[in-house]
Design an enzyme around this catalytic site. Sequence first.
Site, PDB file in Angstrom:
ATOM      1  N   HIS A 171       0.800  -1.223   0.000  1.00  0.00           N
ATOM      2  CA  HIS A 171       0.000   0.000   0.000  1.00  0.00           C
ATOM      3  C   HIS A 171       0.832   1.272   0.000  1.00  0.00           C
ATOM      4  CE1 HIS A 171      -4.146  -1.451   0.498  1.00  0.00           C
ATOM      5  NE2 HIS A 171      -3.628  -2.452   1.196  1.00  0.00           N
TER       6      HIS A 171
ATOM      7  N   THR B 299      -8.916   5.835  -2.053  1.00  0.00           N
ATOM      8  CA  THR B 299     -10.261   5.326  -2.320  1.00  0.00           C
ATOM      9  C   THR B 299     -11.302   6.420  -2.149  1.00  0.00           C
ATOM     10  OG1 THR B 299     -10.388   4.519  -0.030  1.00  0.00           O
ATOM     11  CG2 THR B 299      -9.790   2.925  -1.721  1.00  0.00           C
TER      12      THR B 299
ATOM     13  N   LYS C 254     -15.008   7.409  -4.121  1.00  0.00           N
ATOM     14  CA  LYS C 254     -16.294   7.706  -3.482  1.00  0.00           C
ATOM     15  C   LYS C 254     -16.833   9.054  -3.943  1.00  0.00           C
ATOM     16  CE  LYS C 254     -14.381   5.257   0.420  1.00  0.00           C
ATOM     17  NZ  LYS C 254     -13.539   5.475   1.598  1.00  0.00           N
TER      18      LYS C 254
ATOM     19  N   LYS D  54       0.137  14.146   1.242  1.00  0.00           N
ATOM     20  CA  LYS D  54      -1.237  14.372   0.766  1.00  0.00           C
ATOM     21  C   LYS D  54      -1.499  15.860   0.508  1.00  0.00           C
ATOM     22  CE  LYS D  54      -3.082  10.215   2.991  1.00  0.00           C
ATOM     23  NZ  LYS D  54      -3.614   9.495   1.821  1.00  0.00           N
TER      24      LYS D  54
ATOM     25  N   LYS E 234      -9.067  13.470   4.468  1.00  0.00           N
ATOM     26  CA  LYS E 234      -8.171  12.310   4.475  1.00  0.00           C
ATOM     27  C   LYS E 234      -7.171  12.485   5.604  1.00  0.00           C
ATOM     28  CE  LYS E 234      -7.280  13.127   0.166  1.00  0.00           C
ATOM     29  NZ  LYS E 234      -7.278  11.945  -0.668  1.00  0.00           N
ATOM     30  N   ARG E 235      -6.453  11.428   5.882  1.00  0.00           N
ATOM     31  CA  ARG E 235      -5.406  11.482   6.901  1.00  0.00           C
ATOM     32  C   ARG E 235      -4.473  12.660   6.616  1.00  0.00           C
ATOM     33  NH1 ARG E 235      -0.531   8.447   6.650  1.00  0.00           N
ATOM     34  NH2 ARG E 235      -1.407   7.393   4.825  1.00  0.00           N
TER      35      ARG E 235
END
Length: 954
Positions: free
Chosen positions: A437, A797, A801, A691, A685-686
Site C-alpha cells: 500500500h 479510495t 467515493k 497528501k 483524508k489522513r
Amino acid sequence: MDTMRISGVSSGAESLIQCNALSSLVGRRSDNGRWRTRSRTWRLAPKRRLFPSVKAVSSEPKEKVADVVIDSEQEGFSSLSPFGPDAASVASSIKYHSEFTPLFSPEKFELPKAFFATAQSVRDALIINWNATYEYYNRVNPKQAYYLSMEFLQGRALLNAVGNLGLTGAYADALKSLGFDLESVATQEPDPALGNGGLGRLASCFLDSMATLNYPAWGYGLRYKYGLFKQRITKDGQEEVAEDWLELSNPWEIVRNDVSYPVKFYGKVVSGSDGKKQWIGGEDIVAVAYDVPIPGYKTKTTINLRLWSTKAPAADFDLSSYNSGKHTEAAQALFNAEKICYVLYPGDESNKGKALRLKQQYTLCSASLQDIIARFETRSGGSINWEEFPEKVAVQMNDTHPTLCIPELMRILMDLKGLSWEDAWKITQRTVAYTNHTVLPEALEKWSLDLMGKLLPRHVEIIEMIDEELVSTIVSEYGTEDPDLLKEKLKAMRILENVELPSAFADVIVKPKNTKDSKEAAQTVVVKKEQEEEETAGEEVEVIPEPTVKPPKMVRMANLAVVGGHAVNGVAEIHSEIVKKDVFNEFVKLWPDKFQNKTNGVTPRRWISFCNPYLSDIITSWIGTEDWVLNTEKLAELRKFADDEDLQSEWRAAKKKNKLKVVSLIKERTGYTVNPDAMFDIQIKRIHEYKRQLLNILGIVYRYKKMKEMNASEREKTFVPRVCIFGGKAFATYVQAKRIVKFITDVGSTINNDPEIGDLLKVIFVPDYNVSVAELLIPASELSQHISTAGMEASGTSNMKFSMNGCILIGTLDGANVEIREEVGEENFFLFGAKADEIVNLRKERAEGKFVPDPIFEEVKQYVRSGVFGSNYDELIGSLEGNEGFGRADYFLVGKDFPSYVECQEKVDEAYRDQKRWTRMSILNTAGSFKFSSDRTIHEYAKDIWNIKQVELP
C-alpha cells in the site's frame, strides 16, 4: 410439511430466554404483574418471512405455553422476500429487546435505548443467516480466503445492515410507530474505532463485497478498546483523547468464550529429545474472539469479522501482592495482556512503544492462524493432509503489518504439526499473499532484529533460515563472478539488513586478491601514508579516532512478505508500476510472475446507495432498474442523459438537499454558518505532508489575499463563493502534520470572521473525521481535492467515493486519479502538477540549488509570515525553503506545483459559473465511476490470487 418443535416450554421469563436467539417470543407484563407471551409460527415457504405473525396467548405461572413451531421446510432464513416483514412485527421485536435485552433502566424509552433495541433486533435477523453461512461452509468445505488487517474502518452498521437485508422500509415504519425516525436512531451509534485511514476502509469495503458476491471469506483484526484517538480542535490545534466507542457496549459483536488461543512472547527456544524446537517460558496471554456479522446485499451470505481481544487468566492476578497493598504490581500481568488491544498504532518513539506494536502484530497473526488451522483440521475430519492446506486456505496480508504470518505459519507447521522445513515452506508460500500500500520508504516496515529476537526468539530463527534460503537463491541466480553486482543484489533483497552473511556464504563476495587494481590501490595507500609521515615529522600529533557507528540490524518486513508469499499486488496501475520499477525491482527480475495489479474499489452500497438516497433514487429512475447497486457497469447508461435538462435539474436538487445536511453538521460541530449555495470544496483524508493539505490551505490563503486587494464588486465578479472543508487526523507524534492542522484552523478563524469577505469564502475544519462524517460530506461535495505529490499515493479510495457521488476532482496524476480521469473523461477532471516520472529530477534540481520559486509562491509565504493569521509559522513555512536538510527543501514539491494549482483553481471557478456544464461534468463522473466498485476488485483477487469460488447458500 416437516416441522421442528420446541416442546415443554415453561412459562414466564424462561420461555422468553429460550427463544431469544430467534426473536421467537415477545413478552410484556399484564396488569396483574404476570407475564403475557406470544407464540409464533415461522413459515419459510413460500414467503420465507423472518418476522412471524403474532398471536397473543395468555399464560399463568407453571402453566405450559403453547409449543413454538418452526417450519424447517427450507434451510436458513431470509428477509429478502418481496413480501418482507411487516412493521408491526419489527416493532414488536424492538420492544421485546428494549425490555428483555436491557442496557438501560426501564423507566424511559429514549433514543440511546431505541438504538440498542433496534440493533439487537437487526442482529437477530443477521444471526439466522450468519449461522446458516457458518454451517454451510463447514459442510461443503470450500477454499476460504482470510483477510488479515490491522485496521477495519467499518463505520456505523445499522443502516448498512438493514439496507443489505432489505429491511430499511420495515424498520423505518416500525420506529415511526414507536415515536422515532430511523435516521435519528442510527446517529446514536458510535463509529467503531478500529481503523484510521484508507487501509482500514478498503478492508471494510472488501468484506462487504465478499459477502455480497458469496465468496467464502473472513476478516481478522484486533478489537481496539480506545481506537486511534478522538480528535478535538482547540485554539492550540489538534488534541487527542481516547475513543469511547465501547463504553456502552457494542450490540453487533458476540464474544466467543469458547474460541480463544494462547499467544507467547519472550522466553527461549530449546530442542527436544526428538530434535524438534520448543519455545518455552516467557509471557503468555490469551486472545479471545469477538465476532461481528457482515451481511451481503440481497443474499443470505453473512460472513464474519473476527476481532481478537487480549487478556491474562485470572490465575495471573497476584492476590497475595494485592492483599499486601501492592495493588498495581498484583494486576501487572493482566494489564500487560489487556494493553495490547488498547490503542491502534500506539506511539513507537520509545522501545516500549515499539515492543507493544510488535506484540499487536504478532497477536493478530498468531491467534488468526491458530484459528484458521483449527478450522482446517475440523473440516478435514479424521484425515488431515497438510499438502491440501493451500487448496483450502488463502491468507491475504493487508500491507506489511501481518507479515509475521509467514514465520508463525512455519513455526506451527514445523514445531507443532511435525512437518519438515521443505514441506512447511512450500505450504506457506502457496498460502500467503501480500498487498503493498505504499512506496514511502518509512512506511515499508523494519523491525529491530534485537527487539524481535527478544520478543519472538523462535521467529527470528525461522526468519534467519528464510534469509539464508534467499541468499542461496540470489547467489545461484547471479553467481560470484561479479562481486560488486552480487553485493548490490544482496543489499537490496536480503530480509536481514546490516547483518553479516550466513556462514555458508561468508566468502562469496570477497574480491579476488593480487589483482592489478588491488596492487595499485595498496601502492597508493603506502604513498599517501609516507607523505603524511613526512608532513608531520617532528610534530606531536594527537590522533583522535573517528567514532564508528554500526548501523542497526533490522528485519525488513516488506522483503519478507515478498519472499514468503506467492503473489504481491499494488493497488492502482501507476502504483503497481512503481512497485515493480522502483520498490521491488530486484525481486521482479527474479520472480516476474509474482507481481500484479489490483486497483482498489469501494462498495457502492454504503458509498452511494445508502449514504446518498436522493441521488440513488434519481439513478434508479433514469436507468430504469436498481441493479446498478450490484452491477455498477449500468451506471454508464447515465452518459446518454448527461445533457437532459430534467435530469440536470433533479441532480442539482439532490445535491442541494445533501448540502443542507452538511450546513447543519458544520453548525453543530464548529459553530460556523455557511451558505449552501456556495461551492462545497472538500479535502478529507489522513493529514500527511505527501497528501498536501498544506498546498490546499496555501491556495486558500492566496485566494483570500487577492480578495482583500479588491473591492466588493471586483471580488464577486472574480471569485465563485466557496466553502472549503477539511477533515482528517494527524498522528499524535507527527509534529509537522499537527502544525498543518493548526495552520488550517487559524486561517479559518481569520477568514470566517472577516466581514468584508462574508459568504464569499469560508474555511472549515470538521473535527474527529470518521466514516459517518464522510457519509455526509461526500454526497454534498462538488469539488474534491486529491492533490498528493505524484507517485506517492498508492491508490486512494476517497477519490472513487467522491466521483461516484457526482463530485468533480482536482488532482495530480497519482494513484487511482489516473484511472478515474481515463474513465470519466479528461474534460471532467481538473489536472495540475508535476508527473511521477519527473519527481526524482525535480528533487535533484532542488538539492543542486537550481529551483527558482514562482513569485506567487514567494508572495503567499510572505503573506503568511506577516502575522495576518496570528503567527509567522516559521517551522511550517521553513519546511518549504532551503535546498537540503531534514524537514527542509520542500520534499513534497508544494512550491513547484503551486503556480499550476492556482491556475487550475481559476479553471474550476470558470466551470462552476456555468451550472449546466458543471452538472454535466458531475453526471459523467458518476457514470464513469462504474469501474471502481470493490465488487470488481474482489472478483479479481478471488480469481488471480486466492483461487476461490463463489458459494451461494441454498
